[in-house]
Design a protein around this motif. Structure first.
Motif, PDB file in Angstrom:
ATOM      1  N   ASP A 163      37.552  32.581  40.313  1.00 26.93           N
ATOM      2  CA  ASP A 163      38.860  33.052  40.805  1.00 26.93           C
ATOM      3  C   ASP A 163      39.005  32.693  42.270  1.00 26.93           C
ATOM      4  O   ASP A 163      38.277  33.214  43.122  1.00 26.93           O
ATOM      5  N   TRP A 223      42.147  31.926  45.259  1.00 22.59           N
ATOM      6  CA  TRP A 223      43.572  31.934  45.575  1.00 22.59           C
ATOM      7  C   TRP A 223      43.856  30.851  46.614  1.00 22.59           C
ATOM      8  O   TRP A 223      43.445  30.956  47.766  1.00 22.59           O
ATOM      9  N   GLU A 233      48.110  32.432  40.344  1.00 25.75           N
ATOM     10  CA  GLU A 233      48.176  33.079  41.659  1.00 25.75           C
ATOM     11  C   GLU A 233      48.727  32.122  42.714  1.00 25.75           C
ATOM     12  O   GLU A 233      49.502  32.510  43.588  1.00 25.75           O
ATOM     13  N   TYR A 277      50.375  41.584  39.336  1.00 21.34           N
ATOM     14  CA  TYR A 277      49.219  41.292  38.490  1.00 21.34           C
ATOM     15  C   TYR A 277      49.506  41.886  37.117  1.00 21.34           C
ATOM     16  O   TYR A 277      49.809  43.073  37.006  1.00 21.34           O
ATOM     17  N   ALA A 281      44.313  37.884  32.135  1.00 14.77           N
ATOM     18  CA  ALA A 281      44.805  38.220  33.470  1.00 14.77           C
ATOM     19  C   ALA A 281      45.755  37.128  33.953  1.00 14.77           C
ATOM     20  O   ALA A 281      45.518  35.937  33.748  1.00 14.77           O
ATOM     21  N   HIS A 282      46.833  37.549  34.595  1.00 12.93           N
ATOM     22  CA  HIS A 282      47.865  36.606  35.000  1.00 12.93           C
ATOM     23  C   HIS A 282      48.606  37.177  36.206  1.00 12.93           C
ATOM     24  O   HIS A 282      48.590  38.397  36.440  1.00 12.93           O
ATOM     25  N   MET A 283      49.234  36.324  36.990  1.00 12.31           N
ATOM     26  CA  MET A 283      50.020  36.789  38.137  1.00 12.31           C
ATOM     27  C   MET A 283      51.376  36.106  38.158  1.00 12.31           C
ATOM     28  O   MET A 283      51.481  34.901  37.900  1.00 12.31           O
ATOM     29  N   SER A 290      51.154  45.773  41.581  1.00 11.30           N
ATOM     30  CA  SER A 290      51.893  44.775  42.346  1.00 11.30           C
ATOM     31  C   SER A 290      51.604  44.963  43.824  1.00 11.30           C
ATOM     32  O   SER A 290      51.176  46.038  44.255  1.00 11.30           O
TER      33      SER A 290
END
Length: 240
Positions: free
Chosen positions: A107, A109, A124, A148, A163-165, A201
């Motif tokens: 992970d 960003w 992300e 999120y 999991a996702h954004m 969020s």
């Protein structure tokens, strides 16, 4: 105990000073709150383009220049047009790629400079870049949150989630947000995204639980990756 007697004119003078001090305090507090709520970012596009070209080459730098041109074109546009055009820009210029493939990390960003430099990124990275782009166009920060979510995959009856954004735009504090998503190109109201279940969020002002009207924590204190990407943005000319 000593009593101090004030003559009438002295009493009025003290009251006047107290009133003045109170008004100054209210003014300072109002300015501070206003700055907190409506804080925007600034992008030095000259520095941003230079960062992309130096670290990733001339082709991605052209994409960075296209973003700068789009930013100029949208200065006087409606919020709806800004959202649509910015969402479309990143959908057209960025290819989805997982962190494991792109960064050899589970992970990571990416900053907007890294996203455009690689021309690839995951959910992300899309959401953060759109958030930065809309803030720079004057969209109020209290209307934007990175959300999120758990995204259902495999169809309407599937119980499989990942999991996702996404980025959410809230026209009013109680409105359902519009969802800007890397999975689909269309911007849709949250009610139409039944495949997404919000977990929390955040933005630079704080972190919210689903349905909460006030932040429950500092986003930079609780989210180390968010804190890290904000620091990396500074080297690209992006500053709060």
């Amino acid at each position: 105990m000593h009593l101090v007697l004030l003559y009438p004119y002295q009493h009025y003078e003290v009251v006047a000073k107290m009133r003045t001090a109170l008004l100054v305090l209210i003014l300072i507090t109002t300015m501070t709150v206003t700055r907190w709520v409506f804080a925007q970012i600034s992008i030095d596009f000259s520095q941003f383009v230079q960062y992309v070209e130096t670290n990733f080459g001339p082709m991605p730098a052209r994409t960075a220049n296209q973003w700068q041109q789009l930013n100029s074109q949208l200065q006087n546009a409606s919020t709806e047009e800004k959202i649509s055009k910015i969402n479309g820009f990143f959908a057209e210029n960025i290819t989805y790629k997982t962190d494991e493939t792109l960064w050899q990390q589970k992970d990571y960003w990416s900053s907007p400079g890294q996203l455009i430099g690689k021309s690839q990124g995951d959910c992300e990275d899309y959401a953060i870049a759109k958030y930065v782009a809309l803030l720079n166009l004057g969209v109020s920060e209290d209307k934007l949150r990175l959300i999120y979510v758990k995204a259902r995959i495999g169809g309407a009856r599937s119980r499989i989630t990942q999991a996702h954004m996404v980025l959410g735009y809230y026209a009013t504090p109680n409105a359902q947000p519009l969802i800007l998503d890397s999975l689909i190109s269309e911007v849709l109201p949250a009610a139409q995204r039944t495949d997404l279940t919000p977990v929390f969020s955040f933005n630079s002002q704080g972190l919210w639980q689903p349905g909460a009207r006030q932040p429950v924590a500092s986003s930079t204190a609780r989210l180390s990756r968010w804190r890290d990407v904000i620091e990396r943005m500074k080297n690209e000319g992006i500053r709060w």
